[in-house]
Design a protein around this motif. Structure first.
Motif, short mmCIF file in Angstrom:
data_model
loop_
_atom_site.label_atom_id
_atom_site.label_comp_id
_atom_site.label_asym_id
_atom_site.label_seq_id
_atom_site.Cartn_x
_atom_site.Cartn_y
_atom_site.Cartn_z
N ALA A 166 0.70 -1.33 -0.02
CA ALA A 166 0.27 0.06 -0.08
C ALA A 166 0.92 1.18 -0.02
N GLY A 167 2.09 1.16 0.03
CA GLY A 167 3.00 2.27 -0.09
C GLY A 167 3.27 2.75 1.56
N THR A 168 2.93 2.20 2.71
CA THR A 168 3.30 2.60 3.75
C THR A 168 4.65 2.31 4.19
N VAL A 169 5.29 3.12 4.76
CA VAL A 169 6.88 3.02 4.90
C VAL A 169 7.07 2.91 6.84
N THR A 170 7.52 1.67 6.99
CA THR A 170 8.24 1.48 8.32
C THR A 170 9.59 1.54 8.53
N THR A 171 10.15 2.19 9.24
CA THR A 171 11.60 1.83 9.49
C THR A 171 11.72 0.88 10.68
N MET A 172 12.86 -0.11 10.52
CA MET A 172 12.97 -0.86 11.86
C MET A 172 14.47 -1.42 11.84
N CYS A 173 14.48 -2.07 12.80
CA CYS A 173 15.88 -2.81 13.28
C CYS A 173 16.26 -4.24 12.23
N ASP A 174 17.56 -4.80 12.33
CA ASP A 174 17.67 -6.13 11.78
C ASP A 174 16.74 -7.16 12.46
N GLY A 175 16.72 -7.23 13.87
CA GLY A 175 15.92 -8.18 14.51
C GLY A 175 14.37 -8.07 14.15
N HIS A 176 13.79 -6.87 13.83
CA HIS A 176 12.34 -6.88 13.50
C HIS A 176 12.14 -7.34 12.16
N VAL A 177 13.27 -6.89 11.25
CA VAL A 177 13.14 -7.13 9.78
C VAL A 177 12.94 -8.65 9.54
N LEU A 178 13.61 -9.41 10.19
CA LEU A 178 13.56 -10.88 9.94
C LEU A 178 12.08 -11.28 9.95
N GLY A 179 11.44 -10.81 11.16
CA GLY A 179 9.79 -11.25 11.08
C GLY A 179 9.12 -10.79 9.93
N ALA A 180 9.61 -9.45 9.89
CA ALA A 180 8.54 -8.69 8.63
C ALA A 180 8.91 -9.35 7.42
N ARG A 181 10.13 -10.04 7.21
CA ARG A 181 10.29 -10.63 5.86
C ARG A 181 9.46 -11.96 5.77
N ALA A 182 9.20 -12.54 6.94
CA ALA A 182 8.59 -13.91 7.07
C ALA A 182 7.17 -13.56 6.94
N THR A 183 6.54 -12.41 7.28
CA THR A 183 5.12 -12.27 7.31
C THR A 183 4.55 -11.20 6.41
N THR A 184 5.30 -10.45 5.85
CA THR A 184 4.61 -9.47 4.75
C THR A 184 5.21 -9.79 3.43
N GLN A 185 4.03 -9.88 2.53
CA GLN A 185 4.17 -10.40 1.16
C GLN A 185 4.06 -8.95 0.48
N GLY A 186 4.77 -9.14 -0.54
CA GLY A 186 4.81 -8.06 -1.51
C GLY A 186 5.49 -6.58 -1.03
N ALA A 187 6.22 -6.58 0.23
CA ALA A 187 6.93 -5.48 0.67
C ALA A 187 8.43 -5.39 0.02
N THR A 188 8.86 -4.23 0.05
CA THR A 188 10.23 -3.81 -0.34
C THR A 188 11.27 -3.59 0.90
N PHE A 189 12.15 -3.99 0.81
CA PHE A 189 13.01 -4.00 2.27
C PHE A 189 14.26 -3.29 1.61
N THR A 190 14.59 -2.18 2.22
CA THR A 190 15.73 -1.45 1.75
C THR A 190 16.69 -0.93 2.83
#
Length: 158
Positions: free
Chosen positions: A125-149
């Motif tokens: 949807a274009g919503t941007v969230t900033t997060m740490c390395d540990g939280h991005v691990l969970g986001a990768r597993a649960t968020t489909q279609g997201a872009t990680f930069t």
């Protein structure tokens, strides 16, 4: 030694003041033919000082932006293991990572995350969230279609 954005802004102001002073000297000098070449060189130098001042102002802005990103904390409402993500257990004032065994003498899991922000995650949807390395691990597993930069990759772009 660490350079602050304000120090760069101060240098830029000094360069601009020096350029102004050089131009004033050139403008007040008599226009004798023998002096034209040195005056032209001085005016040229003033132009270089102007460009240097502009470059210093840009560098100050870039440095301030980079520092603000590097100082930001994750802030997601629960803590994680910085290396393994959502792998924490808590008992009797000690939080433990179930993967690596690292411990913290507090309820890390039940407090907002204080790790440094290292990722920008943009969902479909274009919503941007900033997060740490540990939280991005969970986001990768649960968020489909997201872009990680990675923010360090974003900072290196002009």
């Amino acid at each position: 030694m660490s350079i602050s954005p304000q120090q760069l802004r101060d240098l830029a102001a000094r360069a601009e003041a020096l350029a102004t002073e050089v131009r004033a000297l050139c403008d007040s000098a008599p226009a004798a033919a023998a002096e034209r070449d040195p005056l032209q060189a001085a005016r040229h130098a003033a132009g270089w000082l102007d460009r240097g001042g502009e470059d210093l102002q840009r560098a100050a802005g870039d440095l301030a932006r980079i520092r603000s990103l590097l100082e930001r904390r994750c802030g997601i409402p629960w803590g994680v293991c910085p290396e393994h993500g959502n792998t924490l257990s808590y008992s009797v004032n000690v939080t433990t990572c179930r993967v690596c065994g690292r411990t913290w003498e507090r309820d890390r899991r039940g407090q907002p995350c204080q790790e440094r922000v290292t990722w920008k995650v943009t969902d479909r949807a274009g919503t941007v969230t900033t997060m740490c390395d540990g939280h991005v691990l969970g986001a990768r597993a649960t968020t489909q279609g997201a872009t990680f930069t990675r923010l360090d990759a974003e900072l290196s772009q002009p």
